[in-house]
Scaffold this active site. Structure first.
Site, PDB file in Angstrom:
ATOM      1  N   ASP A  36      -7.927  44.560  18.061  1.00 31.13           N
ATOM      2  CA  ASP A  36      -8.965  44.367  19.089  1.00 31.13           C
ATOM      3  C   ASP A  36      -8.880  42.970  19.688  1.00 31.13           C
ATOM      4  O   ASP A  36      -8.993  42.784  20.909  1.00 31.13           O
ATOM      5  CB  ASP A  36     -10.376  44.675  18.535  1.00 31.13           C
ATOM      6  CG  ASP A  36     -10.649  44.061  17.171  1.00 31.13           C
ATOM      7  OD1 ASP A  36      -9.718  43.493  16.556  1.00 31.13           O
ATOM      8  OD2 ASP A  36     -11.806  44.144  16.702  1.00 31.13           O
ATOM      9  N   LYS A  86      -4.900  46.432  11.998  1.00 29.50           N
ATOM     10  CA  LYS A  86      -6.357  46.495  11.820  1.00 29.50           C
ATOM     11  C   LYS A  86      -6.600  46.404  10.320  1.00 29.50           C
ATOM     12  O   LYS A  86      -7.194  47.298   9.692  1.00 29.50           O
ATOM     13  CB  LYS A  86      -6.883  47.820  12.428  1.00 29.50           C
ATOM     14  CG  LYS A  86      -8.380  47.911  12.517  1.00 29.50           C
ATOM     15  CD  LYS A  86      -9.016  47.001  13.563  1.00 29.50           C
ATOM     16  CE  LYS A  86     -10.522  47.067  13.504  1.00 29.50           C
ATOM     17  NZ  LYS A  86     -11.187  46.056  14.372  1.00 29.50           N
ATOM     18  N   ASP A 103       1.182  51.976  21.714  1.00 34.93           N
ATOM     19  CA  ASP A 103       1.003  52.808  22.911  1.00 34.93           C
ATOM     20  C   ASP A 103      -0.038  52.179  23.818  1.00 34.93           C
ATOM     21  O   ASP A 103       0.170  51.998  25.021  1.00 34.93           O
ATOM     22  CB  ASP A 103       0.567  54.219  22.482  1.00 34.93           C
ATOM     23  CG  ASP A 103       0.336  55.121  23.677  1.00 34.93           C
ATOM     24  OD1 ASP A 103       1.182  55.113  24.596  1.00 34.93           O
ATOM     25  OD2 ASP A 103      -0.691  55.827  23.703  1.00 34.93           O
ATOM     26  N   ASP A 146       0.548  49.667  27.455  1.00 34.36           N
ATOM     27  CA  ASP A 146      -0.006  49.975  28.783  1.00 34.36           C
ATOM     28  C   ASP A 146      -0.810  48.797  29.305  1.00 34.36           C
ATOM     29  O   ASP A 146      -0.735  48.449  30.485  1.00 34.36           O
ATOM     30  CB  ASP A 146      -0.936  51.210  28.706  1.00 34.36           C
ATOM     31  CG  ASP A 146      -0.218  52.482  29.121  1.00 34.36           C
ATOM     32  OD1 ASP A 146       1.014  52.577  28.883  1.00 34.36           O
ATOM     33  OD2 ASP A 146      -0.875  53.382  29.681  1.00 34.36           O
TER      34      ASP A 146
HETATM   35  C1  IPM Z   1       4.337  56.629  26.036  1.00 37.79           C
HETATM   36  C2  IPM Z   1       3.536  57.851  26.412  1.00 37.79           C
HETATM   37  C3  IPM Z   1       3.700  58.884  25.315  1.00 37.79           C
HETATM   38  C4  IPM Z   1       3.171  58.286  24.029  1.00 37.79           C
HETATM   39  C5  IPM Z   1       3.022  60.225  25.622  1.00 37.79           C
HETATM   40  C6  IPM Z   1       3.535  60.813  26.926  1.00 37.79           C
HETATM   41  C7  IPM Z   1       3.180  61.193  24.500  1.00 37.79           C
HETATM   42  O1  IPM Z   1       2.210  57.508  26.614  1.00 37.79           O
HETATM   43  O2  IPM Z   1       5.568  56.735  25.913  1.00 37.79           O
HETATM   44  O3  IPM Z   1       3.740  55.571  25.883  1.00 37.79           O
HETATM   45  O4  IPM Z   1       1.964  58.307  23.797  1.00 37.79           O
HETATM   46  O5  IPM Z   1       3.976  57.774  23.253  1.00 37.79           O
HETATM   47 MG    MG Z   2       1.785  55.449  26.470  1.00 35.58          MG
END
Ligand code: IPM
Ligand code: MG
Length: 366
Positions: free
Chosen positions: A227, A195, A251, A255
């Site tokens: 973003d 960013k 992180d 996801d």
């Molecule tokens: C991940 C998880 C962890 C993180 C949490 C559980 C602390 O979300 O491994 O991605 O945020 O790193």
């Molecule tokens: Mg995570």
């Protein structure tokens, strides 16, 4: 070869899926003449219940003395579990953050790819999913907002919380080098995500990444704002090879990337330090809602064990054997509930199995 592995079954579905990964490793050991030695440690909620803390010094020492660590998952339901009534530094997640820091696991590799056999699970439009994608998210894991100073204070009756985002150039350089090294073994493209239009830490990130890139003339480097990256991941995921980014962005983006594959139960990960040592765990969480039901998908953990053989032990042939076994079992139509197709006619073509059967089927292909 003797492989000295520390296992962290953890919480929720963790123990069930780690058991299947061990079973597959044992099958590999028999076939290729290795000797697996496992030592279990507690972490997260399991450790809180036993010792009152999410990670003990003894557990860290055991992990340090191993060649590699294989983990299931930690944590519970954050609204109902008593673990989440504890102060933040005593909750299950603190165990995971603690072991990352204690073992200096600064490089987190999170592959996100579309399995041909599961292409139907991809939530993207067919014209996007049809061309497939295969990216590696390289997330910095021991710096940034996660480990900066934080506090909550009250000023003139007003509560104020402060988290700090710090990176020094060495922390950026070492993850960048890992990122470019991995890109050299893949399609030789690095997208560095930051960013830099707002944050100083991102401007330093960009500068250091550009310096490192000079040592990798074969690798194409591009910069992307976080973003925009979040948008590009759903618009055109196949443009990505290696995504190199800091802790918090990684992180969130990892996801998103795993959701886009449609099969988070399939995705492995590795967290490495600057030696061959690593901690290997599925990208998904502890799924407390299905714990103990025997229906969790063990494949992400089994593929994490394959990554362990590849990165910590240089056993490429053995890692290939596990990955090929997983592909064959999917090809033969075996599915855990999370990767069952939605449509009735597609469901009729495959067979649903539980955690243990899935492990057995994969062992059968080794
Ligand atoms: C991940 C998880 C962890 C993180 C949490 C559980 C602390 O979300 O491994 O991605 O945020 O790193
Ligand atoms: Mg995570």
């Amino acid at each position: 070869m003797e492989l000295n592995i520390t296992c962290i079954p953890g919480d929720g579905i963790g123990p069930e899926i780690v058991a299947e990964a061990k079973k597959v490793l044992d099958a590999v050991a028999v076939k290729y003449g290795h000797n697996m030695k496992y030592t279990d440690i507690l972490m997260g909620g399991a450790s809180i219940d036993a010792y009152g803390v999410p990670l003990t010094d003894e557990a860290i020492e055991t992990a340090k003395s191993a060649d590699a660590v294989l983990m299931g998952s930690i944590g519970g339901d954050t609204t109902t579990s008593p673990w989440y009534k504890l102060p933040p530094n005593l909750r299950p997640e603190a165990g995971l953050l603690g072991i990352r820091k204690a073992l200096n696991l600064f490089a987190n590799l999170r592959p996100a790819l579309l399995y041909e056999e599961l292409a139907g699970a991809c939530p993207l439009k067919e014209e996007i999913s049809a061309s497939g994608f295969d990216m590696m998210i390289m997330r910095e894991l021991t710096g940034g907002l996660y480990f900066g100073e934080r506090k909550t204070v009250e000023e003139n009756g007003v509560l104020k919380a402060i988290d700090t985002l710090t990176y020094d150039e060495n922390e950026i350089r070492r993850i960048a080098i890992k990122g470019f090294d991995i890109a050299m073994k893949r399609r030789k493209k690095v997208t560095s995500v930051d960013k830099a239009n707002v944050l100083d830490s991102s401007r330093l990130w960009r500068k250091i990444v550009e310096e490192v890139a000079k040592d990798y003339p074969e690798v194409t480097l591009e910069h992307m704002l976080v973003d925009n990256c979040a948008m590009q991941l759903v618009k055109d995921p196949k443009q990505f090879d290696v995504i190199l980014t800091e802790n918090m962005f990684g992180d969130i983006l990892s996801d998103e990337a795993s959701m886009v594959t449609g099969s988070i139960g399939m995705l492995a990960s590795a967290s490495l330090n600057d030696t061959k040592f690593g901690l290997y765990e599925p990208s998904h969480g502890s799924a407390p809602d299905i714990a103990g039901k025997g229906i969790a998908n063990p494949i992400a953990t089994i593929l994490s064990a394959a990554m362990m053989l590849r990165y910590s032990f240089d056993l490429d042939r053995e890692a290939d054997a596990i990955e090929a076994a997983v592909k064959k079992v999917l090809k033969d139509g075996w599915r855990t509930v999370d990767i069952m197709p939605q449509e009735e006619d597609e469901r009729a073509k495959v067979k649903q199995v539980g955690t243990v059967q899935m492990g057995d089927l994969i062992c059968g292909q080794i």
